[in-house]
Scaffold this active site. Structure first.
Site, PDB file in Angstrom:
ATOM      1  N   ASP A 246       0.925  -1.343   0.076  1.00 15.81           N
ATOM      2  CA  ASP A 246       0.080  -0.035  -0.100  1.00 15.81           C
ATOM      3  C   ASP A 246       0.734   1.411  -0.030  1.00 15.81           C
ATOM      4  OD1 ASP A 246      -1.890   1.973   0.416  1.00 15.81           O
ATOM      5  OD2 ASP A 246      -2.238   1.441   2.583  1.00 15.81           O
TER       6      ASP A 246
ATOM      7  N   ASP B  42      -2.112   6.055  -4.667  1.00 18.63           N
ATOM      8  CA  ASP B  42      -2.309   5.305  -3.782  1.00 18.63           C
ATOM      9  C   ASP B  42      -2.680   3.759  -4.416  1.00 18.63           C
ATOM     10  OD1 ASP B  42      -3.293   3.722  -1.627  1.00 18.63           O
ATOM     11  OD2 ASP B  42      -4.651   5.364  -1.073  1.00 18.63           O
TER      12      ASP B  42
END
Ligand SMILES: *[C@@H]1O[C@H](CO)[C@@H](O)[C@H](O)[C@H]1NC(C)=O
Ligand SMILES: *[C@@H]1O[C@H](CO)[C@@H](O)[C@H](O)[C@H]1NC(C)=O
Ligand SMILES: *[C@@H]1O[C@H](CO)[C@@H](O)[C@H](O)[C@H]1NC(C)=O
Ligand SMILES: *[C@@H]1O[C@H](CO)[C@@H](O)[C@H](O)[C@H]1NC(C)=O
Ligand SMILES: *[C@@H]1O[C@H](CO)[C@@H](O)[C@H](O)[C@H]1NC(C)=O
Length: 423
Positions: free
Chosen positions: A126, A306
């Site tokens: 992530d 992201d």
């Protein structure tokens, strides 16, 4: 604070182009694929999208709390919410209602090991957070049943630290646990004494998720473990990688995370780098423009890249200007800000940071029909909830964006880079 203006200046001065040959060899981690919100029958899974939306809000609020604790301030317009209103009915319906096989894809997950001897986990890599957590053997709730669990007593290199790790606010449906250090290995790259949390409480929102835990790849200032380095920064400080850079190739086949340089087998041409303002803690490039066909719908905004977010989120005004440029588009869910557009005339969407225009394919923009045979499809750009706390000039570009290009993240250059995928 002259946040916007100064950011634009920094971006322009850091727009550099690097040749693919100048990077040292790194390692590759094959990733499984992230789910989209299209079911196998091509319809949009609204409940699943809402659950993901809520998880994104919780993640960003946790990031902002960590950023404030670590740096003492937040960028202008960003705010911490006292309490997130999470509709329990949506969450309940969204969890475990669909077997994974009903979806085309699973997560962008890859293997990591923790401890001595190795304990194996499937991890979501992530770029929108900075902590590592996996379930603990002490987690006995139903949400942990199908997860791999870390057992500190079986690792000779484990060491418990003071304090508690926690994600979530106001209610007790959080992810939380003690804090440990141990040896963490990804594709043969080993960080010793890495801070992480084996979580003993795991929110029900993770129960149906195929991943065990999350490994954050953003800056240390977003980390809960104050003064400690996230995994990739530990690799850099322990000199385990030749370059402080990693890159993603996300697609329907052969998704790869490359650690320690750029993966020249995955892109063509040069990489277009854009400087990030490291004080935000995110991989955030500024001075972005968005266009639908030849119409620029927004410009001069910040973008957080992201990998842990599926869709793209933008402030309400920007999203309405965007869909206003797509004939036949409609607001589909006014509470959450999802829009639909005619499936047979999809928009040509492009983002630009002062170099090339980086396009989103029609397939990556489409998240499924509103109903079987409706002819209206849900678009990948959605209204960012105020609960994210990112103000009115920051967009989140998740997988719907990243799947179109090779994306690279350089701590050495404090820059994100975009390049054309090799086909
Ligand atoms: C980076 O962002 C911070 C927080 O918004 C701001 O105060 C600072 O001026 C920015 N720095 C640069 C160099 O743009
Ligand atoms: C954006 O937020 C700032 C305060 O952070 C405010 O002054 C400005 O009016 C807002 N702009 C819009 C378009 O909402
Ligand atoms: C951890 O807690 C113990 C007991 O409260 C204390 O003696 C020790 O100094 C703490 N260590 C750190 C690093 O804060
Ligand atoms: C959460 O749990 C703690 C301890 O078990 C309890 O004191 C608190 O009241 C709970 N909070 C809520 C909102 O249920
Ligand atoms: C994006 O699309 C435009 C219009 O078709 C094209 O000119 C441009 O080269 C594309 N960008 C890239 C990086 O391929």
């Amino acid at each position: 604070m002259l946040y916007k203006a100064t950011l634009v200046t920094v971006t322009l001065s850091l727009l550099v182009v690097a040749s693919p040959v100048e990077h040292g060899p790194g390692v590759k981690i094959a990733l499984g694929e992230r789910s989209t919100f299209s079911r196998a029958d091509d319809t949009f899974d609204h409940e699943k999208a809402i659950l993901d939306n809520i998880k994104t809000q919780i993640k960003y609020q946790r990031n902002l709390r960590n950023l404030l604790a670590n740096t003492g301030s937040l960028p202008e317009g960003w705010e911490i919410k006292d309490f997130l209103t999470i509709p329990p009915s949506s969450e309940k319906r969204a969890v475990g209602t669909e077997a994974l096989a009903d979806y085309r894809d699973v997560e962008w997950m890859g293997p990591i090991t923790i401890g001595t001897p190795n304990q194996l986990f499937s991890i979501d890599f992530d770029t929108g957070s900075s902590d590592l957590w996996v379930p603990s053997s002490s987690c006995t709730s139903s949400t942990c049943v199908n997860k791999k669990k870390y057992d500190a007593s079986k690792s000779s290199t484990s060491s418990q630290k003071n304090g508690t790790f926690t994600i979530g606010y106001g209610d007790n449906s959080t992810v939380s646990g003690p804090i440990y250090t141990d040896t963490v290995t990804v594709a043969g790259l080993t960080a010793t004494d890495q801070y992480f949390s084996p979580v003993t409480t795991l929110s029900s929102s993770f129960a149906s998720d195929p991943i065990d835990g999350i490994l954050g790849l953003a800056y240390p200032s977003l980390s809960h473990f104050r003064g400690q380095t996230p995994f990739f920064n530990t690799l850099i400080s322990q000199k385990k990688v030749t370059a402080g850079e990693f890159g993603f190739t996300l697609g329907s086949v052969g998704s790869v995370l490359y650690l320690g340089g750029t993966d020249t087998s995955k892109y063509t041409g040069s990489i277009e780098y854009h400087g990030v303002n490291t004080s935000t803690g995110f991989w955030q490039a500024s001075g972005a423009k968005c266009a639908v066909g030849s119409t620029t719908t927004s410009s001069g905004f910040n973008t957080i890249i992201d990998s842990g977010t599926t869709l793209m989120y933008a402030p309400p005004n920007a999203v309405s200007a965007f869909y206003a440029a797509i004939p036949g588009s409609h607001l589909y869910d006014s509470e959450r800000g999802y829009y639909s557009y005619p499936c047979n005339s999809p928009p040509d969407v492009g983002f630009n940071w002062g170099g090339k225009t980086w396009n989103i394919t029609h397939a990556n923009f489409n998240h499924g029909q509103t109903a079987s045979g409706s002819g209206q499809c849900i678009g990948a750009l959605v209204v960012a909830s105020k609960n994210l706390g990112l103000g009115n000039n920051t967009w989140l570009l998740g997988d719907s964006f990243m799947k179109n290009i090779y994306t690279t993240f350089s701590f050495d250059k404090n820059s994100v880079g975009f390049a054309t995928l090799k086909v």
